[in-house]
Design an enzyme around this catalytic site. Sequence first.
Site, PDB file in Angstrom:
ATOM      1  N   TYR A 127     -13.977  14.554 108.553  1.00  0.00           N
ATOM      2  CA  TYR A 127     -13.559  15.569 109.335  1.00  0.00           C
ATOM      3  C   TYR A 127     -14.234  15.783 110.832  1.00  0.00           C
ATOM      4  O   TYR A 127     -15.336  15.576 110.802  1.00  0.00           O
ATOM      5  CB  TYR A 127     -13.539  16.994 108.380  1.00  0.00           C
ATOM      6  CG  TYR A 127     -12.713  17.043 107.539  1.00  0.00           C
ATOM      7  CD1 TYR A 127     -11.502  17.801 107.395  1.00  0.00           C
ATOM      8  CD2 TYR A 127     -13.249  16.548 106.180  1.00  0.00           C
ATOM      9  CE1 TYR A 127     -10.565  17.756 106.344  1.00  0.00           C
ATOM     10  CE2 TYR A 127     -12.190  16.609 105.001  1.00  0.00           C
ATOM     11  CZ  TYR A 127     -11.131  17.404 105.183  1.00  0.00           C
ATOM     12  OH  TYR A 127     -10.315  17.485 104.107  1.00  0.00           O
ATOM     13  N   TYR A 166     -13.632  11.207 100.465  1.00  0.00           N
ATOM     14  CA  TYR A 166     -14.923  11.282 101.262  1.00  0.00           C
ATOM     15  C   TYR A 166     -15.747  11.847 100.005  1.00  0.00           C
ATOM     16  O   TYR A 166     -15.380  12.564  99.189  1.00  0.00           O
ATOM     17  CB  TYR A 166     -14.906  12.148 102.257  1.00  0.00           C
ATOM     18  CG  TYR A 166     -14.232  13.619 102.233  1.00  0.00           C
ATOM     19  CD1 TYR A 166     -15.108  14.616 101.556  1.00  0.00           C
ATOM     20  CD2 TYR A 166     -13.068  13.721 102.511  1.00  0.00           C
ATOM     21  CE1 TYR A 166     -14.537  15.831 101.519  1.00  0.00           C
ATOM     22  CE2 TYR A 166     -12.447  15.058 102.191  1.00  0.00           C
ATOM     23  CZ  TYR A 166     -13.250  16.123 101.571  1.00  0.00           C
ATOM     24  OH  TYR A 166     -12.589  17.298 101.494  1.00  0.00           O
ATOM     25  N   ARG A 176     -13.903  13.219  96.752  1.00  0.00           N
ATOM     26  CA  ARG A 176     -12.539  13.917  96.791  1.00  0.00           C
ATOM     27  C   ARG A 176     -11.698  12.599  96.892  1.00  0.00           C
ATOM     28  O   ARG A 176     -11.666  11.845  97.740  1.00  0.00           O
ATOM     29  CB  ARG A 176     -12.488  14.765  98.045  1.00  0.00           C
ATOM     30  CG  ARG A 176     -13.232  15.976  97.988  1.00  0.00           C
ATOM     31  CD  ARG A 176     -12.964  17.315  97.010  1.00  0.00           C
ATOM     32  NE  ARG A 176     -11.654  17.132  96.086  1.00  0.00           N
ATOM     33  CZ  ARG A 176     -10.632  17.913  97.107  1.00  0.00           C
ATOM     34  NH1 ARG A 176     -10.786  18.605  97.970  1.00  0.00           N
ATOM     35  NH2 ARG A 176      -9.543  17.956  96.304  1.00  0.00           N
ATOM     36  N   HIS A 181      -4.594  19.046 103.392  1.00  0.00           N
ATOM     37  CA  HIS A 181      -4.557  20.454 103.355  1.00  0.00           C
ATOM     38  C   HIS A 181      -3.297  21.035 104.097  1.00  0.00           C
ATOM     39  O   HIS A 181      -2.902  20.836 105.074  1.00  0.00           O
ATOM     40  CB  HIS A 181      -5.814  21.215 103.975  1.00  0.00           C
ATOM     41  CG  HIS A 181      -7.097  20.637 103.341  1.00  0.00           C
ATOM     42  ND1 HIS A 181      -7.608  21.442 102.530  1.00  0.00           N
ATOM     43  CD2 HIS A 181      -7.840  19.685 103.821  1.00  0.00           C
ATOM     44  CE1 HIS A 181      -8.892  20.967 101.920  1.00  0.00           C
ATOM     45  NE2 HIS A 181      -8.997  19.923 102.866  1.00  0.00           N
TER      46      HIS A 181
END
Lengths: 260, 191
Positions: A127, A166, A176, A181
């Site tokens: 991210y 990740y 994950r 999202h």
Amino acid sequence: MSTTPPTATQADVDAEISAASAAYDAELRAGTAPRTQPRLDYAPYRSSRLRHPTKDLHHADPESIELVAPVFGHRDVAVDEADLTIQDGGEPIGERMVVAGRVVDADGRPVRRQLVEIWQANAAGRYVHKGDQHPAPIDPHFTGVGRCLTDDDGGYRFTTIKPGPYPWRNHHNAWRPAHIHFSVFGSEFTQRMVTQVYFPGDPLLALDPIYQSIVDPRARERLVAAYDHDLTTHEWATGYRWDIVLTGSHATPMEQEDDA
Amino acid sequence: MSHVREQPDQVPVPGQTVGPFYGYALPVAGGEQLVPATHPGAVRLHGTVTDGEGTPVPDSLLEIWQADADGSLPRAEGSLRRGYPFTGFGRAATDGGGSYEFTTVVPGAEPGRAPFVAMTVFARGLLNRLFTRVYLPVDDAALREDPFLAGVPQERRHTLVATADEHGYRFDLRLQGDDETVFLTFPRHEA
């Protein structure tokens, strides 16, 4: 994020997930209605331990303000914000894909001209957020943030890059599954929700306490997008379809027609 | 509308946690300012989000949604790109100390009701959003007579009512514990 090294193993967490699943099966056999939403008190997801309410939610009949929702328009969202591959002066690395579907309520009514926001990791599982310490490369051409307004049929469509899995610190060697999202508004404030969409065949889904917090298998599968060859475009991008069903609105069909 | 494709009784998709990394995606510039601080009647609505041990929650996101000061329901766009109209919507992340702050107006109330700001709570560790209401103590009689508040057990009612302080109104959220905030479920939500 905890600075204490997690000591539980994936096997420990798997055992907790299995136990929760078995307890749910017993509930169903005892005649309890299927659950459609995640448990808030789901111990395999360690961060939920002190952050879930322990008292029952209190029933409320929505009042006027809760029967309408914030209004967003083209003043708020530019059309090109739905394409995450053209945002930053160059092309991001990764598997280009389209994610599209409809936002509808539990009665099948489209949620028109309403805001959908997404954020995600890049193809390497990183991210842009400063708190992400995963030592994977940042893609200078990918922010991972997109927005759009639904159309008159509730339809939305994003062009993006498939996110990578990740690591996180829930337990030792925790990963994950790839996900995007989604933040979605309905036509009423009571329909507000945030969730994550996953991809079919991901082996990490079975190991992931966030996904598994939806203890009902059919319910959690509603968060897995479907590969859709009709959305796949020739020599350009693969396509995934994911329809977003919100809770039912409280307006009668007649009121909705008057609003339209 | 005849072209609406009715598909009755579809099951809502499950929610999931907002996670730790929404911070570069959801908060927007001025998202916590429903009105400028110089607006006549501007008030500060602020507080702290804490967990079951009383520890501040630095990675939660709050949204508020409310009527205008005259009680009218906002129908203006512009909540992500702040400008002139009052849109009724605000979004604020908690800071490192778990604190949040909005600048807004006291909403007008419906007849026979106390005025409140609707609030949604998201956080890492919170697997689905929570709804609550922030009642504002501007009319003691209205608070006493509000039919919803009357149905909340006396010992928990105060968790839904902000307190006036020198900065405006303070509303703390306790996600868990003895003094846990009352969170709401609406008809057509899963029980």
